[in-house]
Design a protein around this motif. Structure first.
Motif, PDB file in Angstrom:
ATOM      1  N   ALA A 118       0.965  -1.189   0.011  1.00  0.00           N
ATOM      2  CA  ALA A 118       0.201  -0.124   0.062  1.00  0.00           C
ATOM      3  C   ALA A 118       0.735   1.203   0.028  1.00  0.00           C
ATOM      4  N   GLU A 119       2.136   1.053   0.383  1.00  0.00           N
ATOM      5  CA  GLU A 119       3.170   2.130   0.456  1.00  0.00           C
ATOM      6  C   GLU A 119       4.128   2.123  -0.293  1.00  0.00           C
ATOM      7  N   ARG A 120       4.960   2.944  -0.812  1.00  0.00           N
ATOM      8  CA  ARG A 120       6.261   2.653  -1.397  1.00  0.00           C
ATOM      9  C   ARG A 120       7.403   1.982  -0.404  1.00  0.00           C
ATOM     10  N   TYR A 121       8.332   1.282  -0.900  1.00  0.00           N
ATOM     11  CA  TYR A 121       9.297   0.711  -0.013  1.00  0.00           C
ATOM     12  C   TYR A 121      10.310   1.945   0.200  1.00  0.00           C
ATOM     13  N   ALA A 122      10.756   2.007   1.179  1.00  0.00           N
ATOM     14  CA  ALA A 122      11.925   2.983   1.607  1.00  0.00           C
ATOM     15  C   ALA A 122      13.246   2.521   0.812  1.00  0.00           C
ATOM     16  N   SER A 123      13.330   1.372   0.661  1.00  0.00           N
ATOM     17  CA  SER A 123      14.770   0.801  -0.155  1.00  0.00           C
ATOM     18  C   SER A 123      14.470   0.844  -1.644  1.00  0.00           C
ATOM     19  N   PHE A 124      13.220   1.150  -1.942  1.00  0.00           N
ATOM     20  CA  PHE A 124      12.768   1.375  -3.493  1.00  0.00           C
ATOM     21  C   PHE A 124      11.960   2.450  -3.555  1.00  0.00           C
TER      22      PHE A 124
END
Length: 338
Positions: free
Chosen positions: A239-245
């Motif tokens: 549901a949210e973007r990944y901090a690593s990507f």
């Protein structure tokens, strides 16, 4: 996997997650149950139904190392792969020593719907104790397909424009990766044929060789291939973007997806009949690990996931909701247990 739905379902998930967080905080603030004060009294065994060197194995050994300091007993990781997770899960179900835990995943509960004449019921013969981590999942394509499908929308269109569609690299019809794609495709409408391989490594290799054009996997399991450009993620199953990507769009951003979002997870179970005080003691100690920022950061960066605050009641509720989703999916697939 945690049930994540849009609109009211999404709000329900947030309430559930909040309850889990409150439960975990309460576990940290209260003394350990008196009845479990002396547990463990012998070495503890953490069983995983996957091979050595896998993501689950790395997680189990990292947890074991820290738990030895808390429990003042050796914590042994035992690998029991095979039969889609049944061998390792059944071993824990039948354990009677009071010191055998299962670090399980979806593969621990899916046999209820996929295996004929199963000798146990994972929903009643296992006690959920603590969800440890939600792994990241992405849809990725290989280097040969990437120029023709720079986005997930283009991959969907490419599958429909090809006479035979595309090939999907998976690890079996009832594996987490294949089922995740089957769920997502109810909305995506891709034209594809699954090709099944006996391990995540051979699944990745098949995609790189262009035997299959796309797959669902964790970034940590494809790190070297992503870094070399042999595999390219198109969308985050989140549901949210990944901090690593941070540049990787979510399914909603990529194609307007509003349906069920499967999450690959790992959690701790014990056999039915384990005293409630021991269950609470184990949950308390896993809460301690989750609250350790340095340890949590190390696990999350190493395994492309997010450790979560949990509790026995919250984990049990999540499992019940998820099991209902799988039950309905298998009914739609007209799948007959084998």
């Amino acid at each position: 996997m945690t049930v994540r739905l849009a609109a009211p379902g999404r709000r329900r998930w947030l309430r559930l997650a909040g309850a889990a967080g409150l439960a975990a905080c309460a576990a940290l603030s209260l003394p350990r149950p008196a009845a479990a004060a002396e547990w463990p009294t012998r070495p503890v065994k953490i069983v995983i139904a996957v091979a050595a060197g896998s993501t689950g194995d790395i997680l189990a050994r990292s947890l074991a190392q820290r738990l030895e300091g808390i429990w003042k007993q050796p914590v042994i990781v035992e690998n029991k792969p095979g039969a889609g997770g049944v061998i390792g899960t059944e071993y824990v179900v039948n354990a009677t020593d009071g010191h055998t835990l299962l670090l399980g995943t979806q593969s621990s509960i899916l046999p209820r719907f996929t295996t004929k004449n199963l000798k146990f019921d994972p929903m009643t013969d296992l006690v959920p104790v603590y969800k440890v981590i939600n792994y990241q999942l992405v849809i990725a394509v290989n280097a040969e397909t990437a120029p023709k499908a720079k986005t997930l929308r283009e991959l969907v269109d490419l599958s429909k424009s090809s006479p035979n569609g595309l090939f999907f690299a998976g690890t079996g019809q009832t594996s987490v990766f294949n089922l995740t794609m089957a769920l997502l495709n109810k909305s995506l409408g891709m034209k594809y044929t699954p090709l099944d391989f006996n391990s995540i490594g051979t699944m990745n290799l098949a995609a790189m060789r262009n035997d299959a054009q796309f797959l669902v996997n964790t970034p940590s399991s494809m790190k070297s291939q992503i870094d070399s450009g042999k595999l390219k993620p198109l969308a985050a199953i989140s549901a949210e973007r990944y901090a690593s990507f941070p540049e990787l769009p979510t399914l909603a951003e990529a194609v307007g997806y509003k349906g069920y979002l499967p999450l690959l997870w790992a959690g701790i179970f014990v056999p039915k009949g384990t005293p409630a005080a021991v269950v609470d003691r184990i949950a308390h100690d896993f809460s301690t690990l989750e609250a350790d920022k340095a340890f949590r950061g190390s696990i999350e960066s190493k395994l492309s996931g997010r450790m979560v605050a949990s509790s026995p009641s919250a984990f049990a509720k999540q499992l019940a909701e998820e099991a209902n989703v799988w039950k309905n999916l298998f009914a739609e697939m007209n799948y007959k247990p084998e």
